[in-house]
Design a protein around this motif. Structure first.
Motif, mmCIF file in Angstrom:
data_model
loop_
_atom_site.group_PDB
_atom_site.id
_atom_site.type_symbol
_atom_site.label_atom_id
_atom_site.label_comp_id
_atom_site.label_asym_id
_atom_site.label_seq_id
_atom_site.Cartn_x
_atom_site.Cartn_y
_atom_site.Cartn_z
ATOM 1 N N GLU A 277 23.715 43.543 14.817
ATOM 2 C CA GLU A 277 23.304 44.237 13.455
ATOM 3 C C GLU A 277 24.622 45.050 12.935
ATOM 4 O O GLU A 277 24.655 44.838 11.641
ATOM 5 C CB GLU A 277 22.077 44.933 13.893
ATOM 6 N N LEU A 278 25.091 45.865 13.591
ATOM 7 C CA LEU A 278 26.003 46.637 12.932
ATOM 8 C C LEU A 278 27.087 45.825 12.385
ATOM 9 O O LEU A 278 27.739 46.216 11.587
ATOM 10 C CB LEU A 278 26.480 47.744 13.720
ATOM 11 N N LEU A 279 27.770 44.881 13.193
ATOM 12 C CA LEU A 279 29.065 44.320 12.952
ATOM 13 C C LEU A 279 28.752 43.276 11.820
ATOM 14 O O LEU A 279 29.527 43.307 10.914
ATOM 15 C CB LEU A 279 29.248 43.309 14.194
ATOM 16 N N LEU A 280 27.354 42.777 11.732
ATOM 17 C CA LEU A 280 27.060 41.911 10.390
ATOM 18 C C LEU A 280 27.170 42.710 9.183
ATOM 19 O O LEU A 280 27.642 42.082 8.238
ATOM 20 C CB LEU A 280 25.831 41.222 10.819
ATOM 21 N N SER A 281 26.803 43.896 9.277
ATOM 22 C CA SER A 281 26.700 44.856 7.972
ATOM 23 C C SER A 281 28.357 45.037 7.714
ATOM 24 O O SER A 281 28.597 44.889 6.575
ATOM 25 C CB SER A 281 25.641 46.194 8.289
ATOM 26 N N ALA A 282 28.934 45.496 8.603
ATOM 27 C CA ALA A 282 30.445 45.838 8.381
ATOM 28 C C ALA A 282 31.161 44.760 7.924
ATOM 29 O O ALA A 282 31.939 44.975 7.234
ATOM 30 C CB ALA A 282 30.880 46.674 9.595
ATOM 31 N N THR A 283 30.997 43.588 8.569
ATOM 32 C CA THR A 283 31.960 42.591 8.234
ATOM 33 C C THR A 283 31.650 41.823 6.910
ATOM 34 O O THR A 283 32.486 41.336 6.375
ATOM 35 C CB THR A 283 32.112 41.481 9.503
ATOM 36 N N ALA A 284 30.470 41.786 6.712
ATOM 37 C CA ALA A 284 29.685 41.234 5.453
ATOM 38 C C ALA A 284 30.444 42.023 4.384
ATOM 39 O O ALA A 284 30.886 41.707 3.268
ATOM 40 C CB ALA A 284 28.450 41.161 5.267
ATOM 41 N N ALA A 285 30.650 43.347 4.294
ATOM 42 C CA ALA A 285 31.212 43.914 3.243
ATOM 43 C C ALA A 285 32.531 44.049 3.172
ATOM 44 O O ALA A 285 33.153 43.792 2.014
ATOM 45 C CB ALA A 285 30.900 45.616 3.729
ATOM 46 N N LEU A 286 33.245 43.818 4.199
ATOM 47 C CA LEU A 286 34.926 43.363 4.378
ATOM 48 C C LEU A 286 35.043 42.075 3.330
ATOM 49 O O LEU A 286 35.922 41.903 2.754
ATOM 50 C CB LEU A 286 35.277 43.328 5.541
ATOM 51 N N GLY A 287 34.212 41.098 3.684
ATOM 52 C CA GLY A 287 34.282 39.833 3.065
ATOM 53 C C GLY A 287 34.203 39.791 1.921
ATOM 54 O O GLY A 287 34.867 39.086 0.735
ATOM 55 N N TYR A 288 33.003 40.823 1.197
ATOM 56 C CA TYR A 288 32.750 40.794 -0.435
ATOM 57 C C TYR A 288 34.093 41.301 -0.951
ATOM 58 O O TYR A 288 34.231 41.331 -2.158
ATOM 59 C CB TYR A 288 31.811 41.836 -0.561
ATOM 60 N N ILE A 289 35.138 42.114 -0.101
ATOM 61 C CA ILE A 289 35.926 42.706 -0.950
ATOM 62 C C ILE A 289 37.198 41.734 -1.196
ATOM 63 O O ILE A 289 37.870 42.026 -2.253
ATOM 64 C CB ILE A 289 36.767 43.558 0.047
ATOM 65 N N HIS A 290 36.978 40.281 -0.776
ATOM 66 C CA HIS A 290 38.187 39.658 -1.114
ATOM 67 C C HIS A 290 38.135 39.156 -2.793
ATOM 68 O O HIS A 290 39.131 38.847 -3.126
ATOM 69 C CB HIS A 290 37.895 38.365 -0.070
#
Length: 339
Positions: A277-290
């Motif tokens: 749950e924590l990794l999905l939130s953090a990695t999704a935010a990183l993806g949107y930065i692209h």
């Protein structure tokens, strides 16, 4: 006797993971999305200004960049809605839920597919010396881009059908989410199909194509003479590939693990539920930065764009200086003429 204890531990872990994830998202994600919106709109606006200045000498890559700019800009406009949903729940209704979800999905796929088209064009041009598009027939490039948009629109059909505004009974919040029970379909089948469609079409296939194309380009450049232009081209290619995989690989790997976790392929434990749950939130935010990095990576890293951008900024500063000088002279004359 162990079964009830395990069940209680699992339910407790689920509640704890949801609370931790909600706290992380409510504080961090809206701020990040706001910054991404500002930086992304500013960067895409500068790219559009440079492209308008160079409209008479557009290259094939410039046309792809224009469509990529449109995709990134539309994707950025959906971020405030998702930030509002995280902060206070979805309050915009089902029609806007379907629209925002479909726009997000169309432009997400479109951005990745356009990057793949750019890599294919560069691969054929550098490795095989084959030009897919001639300068005199730019309509072919636009036709290819419109074909990409059409495919992405077809891939968004499930969003138009299943996205709804629903209340989450566990968290007591309203969300824009998929309701696979609305048409009496199999929830598990549709969830698995949508997940693997995203994994295969949205990441695995484009990644394989990009890795193959850019690896071939690098090998071809290394075999030739190492001029300054080729060294710069190698550096730009490495930056493009690394940025794409740094932004999207963590999220996609986490999502694949979560898919296997949900299908009972992997063992489900209390700790793994919290971590996912924590990794999905953090990695999704990183993806949107692209989508904020694309203007820098596909435009400003190139010498031609950077040169014209600096010229444009200098001309703006000159205009400001002229206005300041005229205003100062006018004010000084007015003071002299005053009694």
């Amino acid at each position: 006797n162990d079964l009830p204890i395990c069940t209680i531990r699992y339910l407790t872990a689920s509640v704890q993971s949801e609370m931790l994830s909600a706290e992380l998202e409510a504080v961090f994600i809206p701020v990040l999305y706001s910054l991404a919106l500002i930086v992304g709109l500013l960067g895409n606006g500068l790219v559009l200004a440079v492209l308008c200045q160079l409209r008479r000498s557009w290259s094939i890559t410039d046309t792809f960049i224009l469509h990529l700019l449109v995709a990134d800009t539309l994707l950025l406009f959906t971020l405030p809605f998702w930030a509002a949903e995280i902060a206070q729940g979805w309050s915009f209704g089902t029609p806007l839920c379907k629209l925002m979800g479909a726009i997000f999905k169309v432009n997400f796929y479109c951005g990745i597919f356009l990057l793949t088209c750019i890599s294919l064009d560069r691969y054929l041009s550098i490795v095989h010396a084959v030009q897919m598009y001639s300068r005199g027939k730019s309509w072919k490039v636009h036709a290819s881009c419109l074909g990409v948009w059409l495919i992405c629109l077809l891939l968004s059909i499930p969003d138009w059908i299943f996205l709804q505004q629903l209340e989450d009974e566990r968290s007591k919040t309203v969300k824009c989410t998929y309701n696979y029970l609305a048409y009496k379909t199999s929830v598990k089948d549709w969830q698995e199909a949508s997940r693997w469609l995203y994994h295969i079409v949205g990441f695995i296939i484009p990644s394989i194509i990009m890795v193959f194309c850019y690896s071939s380009i690098l090998l071809r450049l290394f075999r030739g003479s190492q001029g300054f232009k080729k060294q710069r081209a190698i550096r730009v290619i490495l930056v493009l590939v690394l940025a794409f995989f740094i932004c999207w690989t963590p999220y996609n790997i986490t999502l694949i693990v979560d898919t296997l976790h949900a299908n009972r392929t992997l063992n489900e434990t209390c700790e793994s539920t919290i971590i996912l749950e924590l990794l999905l939130s953090a990695t999704a935010a990183l993806g949107y930065i692209h989508c904020c990095l694309n203007p820098i990576l596909y435009a400003f890293v190139g010498g031609r764009f950077r040169h014209h951008l600096l010229q444009m900024l200098k001309s703006i500063n000159c205009i400001k200086c002229v206005c300041v000088c005229v205003f100062a002279i006018t004010s000084a004359r007015a003071k002299i003429l005053l009694p």
